[in-house]
Structures are given as structure tokens and as C-alpha cells.
Design a protein around this motif. Structure first.
Motif, PDB file in Angstrom:
ATOM      1  N   MET A  87      77.491  63.138 103.489  1.00  0.00           N
ATOM      2  CA  MET A  87      77.074  62.156 104.486  1.00  0.00           C
ATOM      3  C   MET A  87      76.277  61.035 103.822  1.00  0.00           C
ATOM      4  N   ASN A  88      76.946  60.347 102.931  1.00  0.00           N
ATOM      5  CA  ASN A  88      76.280  59.281 102.189  1.00  0.00           C
ATOM      6  C   ASN A  88      76.657  57.927 102.784  1.00  0.00           C
ATOM      7  N   PHE A  89      75.709  57.349 103.517  1.00  0.00           N
ATOM      8  CA  PHE A  89      75.905  56.040 104.123  1.00  0.00           C
ATOM      9  C   PHE A  89      74.955  55.011 103.502  1.00  0.00           C
ATOM     10  N   ALA A  90      74.563  55.266 102.255  1.00  0.00           N
ATOM     11  CA  ALA A  90      73.605  54.386 101.583  1.00  0.00           C
ATOM     12  C   ALA A  90      74.219  53.027 101.260  1.00  0.00           C
ATOM     13  N   SER A  91      75.494  53.003 100.891  1.00  0.00           N
ATOM     14  CA  SER A  91      76.130  51.746 100.488  1.00  0.00           C
ATOM     15  C   SER A  91      77.628  51.950 100.370  1.00  0.00           C
ATOM     16  N   ASP A  92      78.377  50.844 100.390  1.00  0.00           N
ATOM     17  CA  ASP A  92      79.794  50.915 100.064  1.00  0.00           C
ATOM     18  C   ASP A  92      80.004  50.813  98.553  1.00  0.00           C
ATOM     19  N   ASN A  93      78.913  50.773  97.790  1.00  0.00           N
ATOM     20  CA  ASN A  93      79.011  50.851  96.330  1.00  0.00           C
ATOM     21  C   ASN A  93      79.019  52.290  95.818  1.00  0.00           C
ATOM     22  N   VAL A  94      78.725  53.256  96.687  1.00  0.00           N
ATOM     23  CA  VAL A  94      78.628  54.638  96.216  1.00  0.00           C
ATOM     24  C   VAL A  94      79.999  55.298  96.122  1.00  0.00           C
ATOM     25  N   THR A  95      81.029  54.647  96.638  1.00  0.00           N
ATOM     26  CA  THR A  95      82.372  55.218  96.633  1.00  0.00           C
ATOM     27  C   THR A  95      83.067  54.972  95.293  1.00  0.00           C
ATOM     28  N   GLY A  96      84.131  55.699  95.077  1.00  0.00           N
ATOM     29  CA  GLY A  96      84.983  55.426  93.927  1.00  0.00           C
ATOM     30  C   GLY A  96      85.964  54.311  94.248  1.00  0.00           C
ATOM     31  N   ALA A  97      87.012  54.228  93.464  1.00  0.00           N
ATOM     32  CA  ALA A  97      88.009  53.175  93.658  1.00  0.00           C
ATOM     33  C   ALA A  97      89.199  53.693  94.460  1.00  0.00           C
ATOM     34  N   SER A  98      89.896  52.773  95.084  1.00  0.00           N
ATOM     35  CA  SER A  98      91.112  53.101  95.818  1.00  0.00           C
ATOM     36  C   SER A  98      92.183  53.624  94.861  1.00  0.00           C
ATOM     37  N   PRO A  99      92.872  54.708  95.212  1.00  0.00           N
ATOM     38  CA  PRO A  99      93.938  55.221  94.341  1.00  0.00           C
ATOM     39  C   PRO A  99      95.001  54.173  94.015  1.00  0.00           C
ATOM     40  N   ARG A 100      95.314  53.326  94.967  1.00  0.00           N
ATOM     41  CA  ARG A 100      96.310  52.283  94.732  1.00  0.00           C
ATOM     42  C   ARG A 100      95.863  51.343  93.601  1.00  0.00           C
ATOM     43  N   ILE A 101      94.575  51.018  93.599  1.00  0.00           N
ATOM     44  CA  ILE A 101      94.053  50.121  92.567  1.00  0.00           C
ATOM     45  C   ILE A 101      93.953  50.839  91.232  1.00  0.00           C
ATOM     46  N   LEU A 102      93.547  52.092  91.240  1.00  0.00           N
ATOM     47  CA  LEU A 102      93.516  52.864  89.993  1.00  0.00           C
ATOM     48  C   LEU A 102      94.914  52.979  89.391  1.00  0.00           C
ATOM     49  N   ASP A 103      95.904  53.205  90.231  1.00  0.00           N
ATOM     50  CA  ASP A 103      97.289  53.286  89.737  1.00  0.00           C
ATOM     51  C   ASP A 103      97.711  51.972  89.092  1.00  0.00           C
ATOM     52  N   ALA A 104      97.306  50.860  89.678  1.00  0.00           N
ATOM     53  CA  ALA A 104      97.665  49.552  89.114  1.00  0.00           C
ATOM     54  C   ALA A 104      97.028  49.356  87.742  1.00  0.00           C
ATOM     55  N   VAL A 105      95.798  49.820  87.581  1.00  0.00           N
ATOM     56  CA  VAL A 105      95.122  49.706  86.282  1.00  0.00           C
ATOM     57  C   VAL A 105      95.847  50.545  85.238  1.00  0.00           C
ATOM     58  N   VAL A 106      96.256  51.727  85.628  1.00  0.00           N
ATOM     59  CA  VAL A 106      96.985  52.603  84.692  1.00  0.00           C
ATOM     60  C   VAL A 106      98.305  51.955  84.279  1.00  0.00           C
ATOM     61  N   ARG A 107      99.017  51.364  85.232  1.00  0.00           N
ATOM     62  CA  ARG A 107     100.282  50.709  84.904  1.00  0.00           C
ATOM     63  C   ARG A 107     100.071  49.525  83.960  1.00  0.00           C
ATOM     64  N   ALA A 108      98.986  48.780  84.179  1.00  0.00           N
ATOM     65  CA  ALA A 108      98.716  47.614  83.335  1.00  0.00           C
ATOM     66  C   ALA A 108      98.200  47.991  81.963  1.00  0.00           C
ATOM     67  N   ASN A 109      97.827  49.235  81.807  1.00  0.00           N
ATOM     68  CA  ASN A 109      97.183  49.679  80.564  1.00  0.00           C
ATOM     69  C   ASN A 109      98.165  49.859  79.414  1.00  0.00           C
ATOM     70  N   GLY A 110      99.428  50.077  79.713  1.00  0.00           N
ATOM     71  CA  GLY A 110     100.386  50.389  78.665  1.00  0.00           C
ATOM     72  C   GLY A 110     100.839  49.183  77.861  1.00  0.00           C
ATOM     73  N   GLY A 111     101.000  49.378  76.575  1.00  0.00           N
ATOM     74  CA  GLY A 111     101.540  48.334  75.718  1.00  0.00           C
ATOM     75  C   GLY A 111     100.533  47.260  75.375  1.00  0.00           C
TER      76      GLY A 111
END
Length: 353
Positions: free
Chosen positions: A1-25
Motif C-alpha cells: 500500500m505505497n501511495f507515497a509517489s508515482d516515482n516508487v513504481t518500476g517501469a512499464s513492461p512495454r517500455i522495458l521490452d522496447a529498451v531490450v529490443r533497442a539494445n542489440g547490435g
């Protein structure tokens, strides 16, 4: 029940997937990669502006500070709300990046600048070389109180600022939440209403670390590229930053995330308003809730594992006050907040009450 901030969350899986795709090569560095090269066209389409310039950034503090440095000379003044993040929570970064300009606060309920107060301040500004001239106005969208400026409200404030020779900046750390709440287009609440530069936030709404300076006036864009590099904020692996912003904009992911966070805030507010002794300081318009709680209830919530912040009461509505046995709190929901988390908090609050 952490409502301290929207900075306490991790990243969206969709955005993490995009970073992984851009990471290659291998790709060219310092923004010369294909993802960075197409980012400006993406923002021009989103904002319906053929000439805007966009500068990807990593932190909101640097985004605001560099944007304001392009608008305010070292001898100048920037007007803002008296509780604005740029004045209270950025450790003097705007003053540092502008090489000595100052910020001056204006009143207004819930973090919204009172337009009459702005008019009065501008009319009373001295025109003597001994005083710092006002050169910019910055608006927080959504505000530090979770309220949103409607397009007509932005236009009213921007017209006053422009009439007195000020440029207009918008701190959009929660810009997505504001747009989702308003149901308007990004253009309607920015450049069409008189905004000259937008700090476009994404980190609070699902990005790993991504912001952008969006410049609607070409003359203000001229120095930002150099200011960003000189400040150490031009990333060598810019593709990983651009990948986040592309994924954020794809299929309106940014607005879907924000709309969800706003719905969770509304659910939380409805439940709190039904608890005896609790009242909301003002309406909930984005993803922040500001309840005035009995002190006993606040202690019970914290003992039960709930996380949230105390808040300053200086911009409460006229006639409202926090009593001796009360506490003023801020609770924030995020793109990843679930109904179960909100309901668990509300169940705890009912038991404590």
C-alpha cells in the motif's frame, strides 16, 4: 500500500521490452541513431506542430532547469506557484543552470496560480535596473496539488505573461495525467494556449528514465542543444532513451497509463470521502489525492503499513484549515496501482476509523 509517489513504481513492461529490443547490435552514438532521428517526427505528429524541436532527457530536474535557462537570463526572474516543484524540490537547479536567475512564487489554491495574482504582480513589477525583470512564467501541469489547468486557463495566464514580455514554460512531469483528465489534445493545452516550452514527463508514468524538452518556438530551441551537452545530459547511448519515448507514445500507451492512474485516484478519493472525519481538500482531477485526516486515523494507517506523505497546507482553499488533531496528506496512484491495493488501503482506513 505505497501511495507515497508515482516515482516508487518500476517501469512499464512495454517500455522495458522496447529498451531490450533497442539494445542489440551497434548504432551511432549521441543521438545519431535511427530511433533518435525519428523521434522529432513522432512528437510533431502528437502535438500537431510542424516545427517543434524535441530534446530527450533523463531527469525532470535537468529538463526543467535547461528549459528555463533558455528563457531566463542570469539577471532575470521566473514566476511560478509558491509551491512549485521547480522552486521547492529541485535544490536550486533552475538558478544554477540559469547562472543566477531567481524564482518568485505566486499564490493559488491547490497549486494553481491565481490569474488575478499574476496580473497584479506583473503590473507592480519595477522597471528599474536595480530589480530583476520577469522573463518567464512556469506552470505545473498537473499542479503540486493534483489539479489541472484547462486550455482556457492556460491561455488566460499565457496571454498575461506574453503581454508583459514573458515566455511561458510548462512543467509537465504529470502532463499525461492532465491530458487524460481533460480529454483534450496535447496541442490544445500547450502551444495553442500559449505555451512556449514543455517539459514532457514520462518517468512517473511508466518510463524507466525518460523526459523531453519540447520547444514550440524555434528561437528558444537554438541554444538548448548546446546547453544539454554542456550540462552533461546528452547520452552517448541515446537510442535507449529514444526507445523509451517511442514505446511511451506507441498506441497512446502514455494516455492509457495515465487514465488508469487517474481512475485509481478517483476510486481512492471516493472511498476516503465516505469515512467519518475525512474530508478532501479539493476535487481529485488527476492521480493525486489530498485528504485531511484525523490524526488517530493517520497513525493507524501508518501502523498498518500504508505509505504516503504529509503535505504543506499553505494552498488550501479559503476558509479551510488543518485542525490540531488532524493531518494533511498526499496520496498518489500510478499506472501500476491495482484496485486491490486501493481497496486494501480503504479497508484499513475503515478499521482504523
Amino acid at each position: 500500500m505505497n501511495f507515497a509517489s508515482d516515482n516508487v513504481t518500476g517501469a512499464s513492461p512495454r517500455i522495458l521490452d522496447a529498451v531490450v529490443r533497442a539494445n542489440g547490435g551497434a548504432m551511432p552514438a549521441y543521438g545519431a541513431d535511427p530511433l533518435s532521428a525519428t523521434l522529432q517526427a513522432r512528437f510533431r505528429a502528437v502535438f500537431e506542430h510542424p516545427d517543434l524541436a524535441v530534446f530527450p532527457m533523463v531527469t525532470g530536474t535537468a529538463t526543467n532547469a535547461i528549459a528555463l535557462a533558455a528563457m531566463v537570463p542570469p539577471f532575470g526572474l521566473c514566476l511560478c506557484h509558491q509551491e512549485a516543484h521547480v522552486m521547492d524540490d529541485e535544490c536550486g537547479a533552475p538558478e544554477f543552470y540559469t547562472h543566477g536567475a531567481k524564482l518568485s512564487g505566486l499564490p493559488g489554491t491547490g497549486g494553481k496560480i491565481d490569474p488575478d495574482a499574476l496580473d497584479a504582480r506583473l503590473a507592480a513589477m519595477p522597471r528599474h535596473v536595480k530589480q530583476m525583470p520577469a522573463r518567464a512564467l512556469t506552470l505545473s501541469q498537473a499542479t503540486e496539488g493534483g489539479l489541472v489547468y484547462r486550455p482556457d486557463e492556460v491561455a488566460r495566464l499565457a496571454e498575461s505573461a506574453h503581454r508583459h514580455g514573458l515566455s511561458v514554460h510548462m512543467d509537465g512531469a504529470r502532463f499525461a495525467n492532465a491530458v487524460a483528465a481533460l480529454g483534450c489534445t496535447p496541442a490544445e493545452v500547450t502551444w495553442r494556449a500559449g505555451v512556449d516550452i514543455l517539459s514532457f514527463g514520462a518517468s512517473k508514468n511508466g518510463a524507466l528514465a525518460a523526459e523531453a524538452i519540447v520547444v514550440f518556438r524555434p528561437d528558444l530551441a537554438e541554444t538548448i542543444e548546446y546547453r544539454r551537452k554542456r550540462a552533461g545530459h546528452l547520452l552517448s547511448k541515446s537510442r535507449l532513451l529514444a526507445a523509451q519515448l517511442h514505446a511511451y507514445l506507441d498506441e497512446d500507451h502514455w494516455l492509457a497509463n495515465a487514465a488508469h492512474a487517474n481512475r485509481m485516484a478517483a476510486r481512492l478519493a471516493r472511498g476516503l470521502a465516505e469515512i467519518p472525519g475525512v474530508r478532501l481538500a479539493w476535487s481529485v482531477e488527476a492521480n493525486e489525492v489530498f485528504p485531511i485526516l484525523p490524526a488517530r486515523l493517520e497513525r493507524g494507517l501508518r501502523a498498518g503499513g500504508a505509505a504516503f506523505h504529509h503535505w504543506d497546507s499553505s494552498s488550501l482553499p479559503p476558509g479551510e484549515a488543518v485542525g490540531a488533531e488532524e493531518s494533511f496528506a498526499r496520496l498518489i496512484t500510478a499506472f501500476s496501482t491495482t484496485e486491490a491495493e486501493v481497496d486494501a488501503f480503504l479497508d484499513l482506513a475503515r478499521r482504523c476509523a
